[in-house]
Design an enzyme around this catalytic site. Structure first.
Site: not given
Ligand code: 13P
Length: 292
Positions: A82-83, A179-180, A207-208, A229, A232
Site C-alpha cells: 500500500d501507499h 483514510h480512517g 481508497h478509504g 481498500n 481501519t
Molecule cells: P480505510 O483505513 O479508510 O479503510 O482506508 C484504507 C485504505 O485506503 C488503504 O490504502
C-alpha cells in the site's frame, strides 16, 4: 494456491462487475483470518501491507506469511504494497515476492510524479509485478503516510494521460473518500469513476473504504471500481476483540494468549466477510478468469 497476480484479479473483477477486497493486514494472525474469510466465501482477496507493517514484521517474514496463507487456501490471494513514496522499499518488496505496489507520488510535482512512476513501472514490470499509481493525494494519514490536506488534484483527462504514458496498471484517484474514520459525511465523487472508465480500460481503485454505506459501495462498484481498500475496519475489529478478551481475562484471572488470538481471528474473519459481501466478490473465485 501459489500467489496470484494482483492485476489479473482486479481485471477479472472489472469484467465481472464486482470489486476485489484489498485488506490491510498487520501480522500473521490477521493474514490468516482474512484469507480464511476469502476461502469461506470463495472470493479472491488482496492482502495489503503498509510500509509500517513491512518495517514492523520484516520483509522476509511478511512475505513468507502471505505466501503460506495463500498456499493454505484454494482461492486466489495476491500481495500488494500500500501507499509507498519510498523507492527503496518498492525495490525491496519487488525482490521479496509482492505481486503489486502502490507507488504514491502524490507528494511530488506532476512532472516528477510522471517521471518516477514510469521508472517504477519499468522496474516492477521487469519482475512481473503490477503498479497502482497515485499522483493526487487521497486525504488522510494511513500508517504514517499521507496528509489531511488535498495537495495535488488533476483533471480526469490528466490522470488518464499520465497513467497511459507511464504504463501503470491501476489508477488510485481522489474520489471524495478519506483514510480512517469520517468525522463528517464525505462528498463522494462517483462521476469521476464513470469519467475515468469512459476514457480508459485501466482498473480504478477506491481508497478509504472504512465507514462508507452499503449503498455507496454499490454505487462505486456499479460505476466501475474493481479494487476497494479496507484498513481501519480491520484494525478496529482486531483491537476491540483483544480488548474484550483482555477484560474477561482480567475478570476471571485466566490469561490465555491463544484464546485471545482465536477471538481476534474470528473478528477479523467476520469483518472481511462483511466487505466481501458488500463488494460483490462472493463466489467470484470459482470463475476460471482468476488464473494464478
Ligand atoms: P480505510 O483505513 O479508510 O479503510 O482506508 C484504507 C485504505 O485506503 C488503504 O490504502
Amino acid at each position: 494456491m501459489a500467489m496470484a497476480n494482483t492485476v489479473d484479479l482486479v481485471t477479472a473483477a472489472q469484467n465481472g462487475g464486482y470489486a476485489v477486497p484489498a485488506v490491510n493486514i498487520v501480522d500473521d494472525l490477521s493474514a490468516r483470518a482474512v484469507v480464511r474469510a476469502a476461502e469461506a466465501a470463495q472470493s479472491p482477496i488482496i492482502l495489503q501491507t503498509s510500509v509500517k507493517t513491512v518495517r514492523s514484521v520484516g520483509l522476509t517474514l511478511l512475505a513468507a506469511i502471505a505466501r503460506s496463507a495463500a498456499q493454505s487456501v484454494r482461492v486466489p490471494v495476491a500481495l500488494h504494497l500500500d501507499h509507498c513514496p519510498d523507492r527503496e522499499v518498492i525495490t525491496q518488496v519487488i525482490g521479496a515476492g509482492w505481486t503489486s505496489v502502490l507507488f504514491d507520488a502524490s507528494d511530488r510535482s506532476l512532472e516528477q510524479a510522471r517521471k518516477e512512476t514510469a521508472e517504477v513501472v519499468a522496474e516492477a514490470h521487469e519482475a512481473g509485478v503490477g503498479v497502482e499509481s497515485e499522483i493526487e493525494n487521497i486525504i488522510g494519514v494511513e500508517d504514517g503516510v499521507g496528509s489531511d490536506e488535498a495537495k495535488h488534484s488533476y483533471s480526469v483527462g490528466q490522470l488518464v494521460e499520465v497513467a497511459h504514458e507511464t504504463g501503470t496498471d491501476m489508477i488510485a484517484p481522489q474520489l471524495g473518500t478519506a483514510h480512517g474514520l469520517y468525522s463528517a459525511a464525505p462528498v463522494l465523487q462517483f462521476h469521476r469513476v464513470e469519467s475515468l472508465r469512459a476514457l480508459t480500460d485501466l482498473p480504478v481503485v477506491l481508497h478509504g473504504g472504512t465507514g462508507l454505506a452499503a449503498s455507496d459501495f454499490r454505487r462505486f462498484v456499479g460505476a466501475g471500481i474493481s479494487k476497494i481498500n479496507i484498513s481501519t475496519a480491520l484494525k478496529i475489529a482486531y483491537m476491540k476483540a483483544a480488548r474484550t478478551h483482555l477484560a474477561t481475562a482480567e475478570a476471571t484471572g485466566k490469561w490465555e494468549p491463544v484464546k485471545m488470538f482465536d477471538q481476534i481471528s474470528a473478528a477479523v474473519t467476520a469483518v472481511t466477510l462483511e466487505h466481501i459481501d458488500l463488494f460483490g466478490s462472493r463466489g467470484a473465485a470459482t470463475a476460471k478468469a482468476v488464473s494464478a
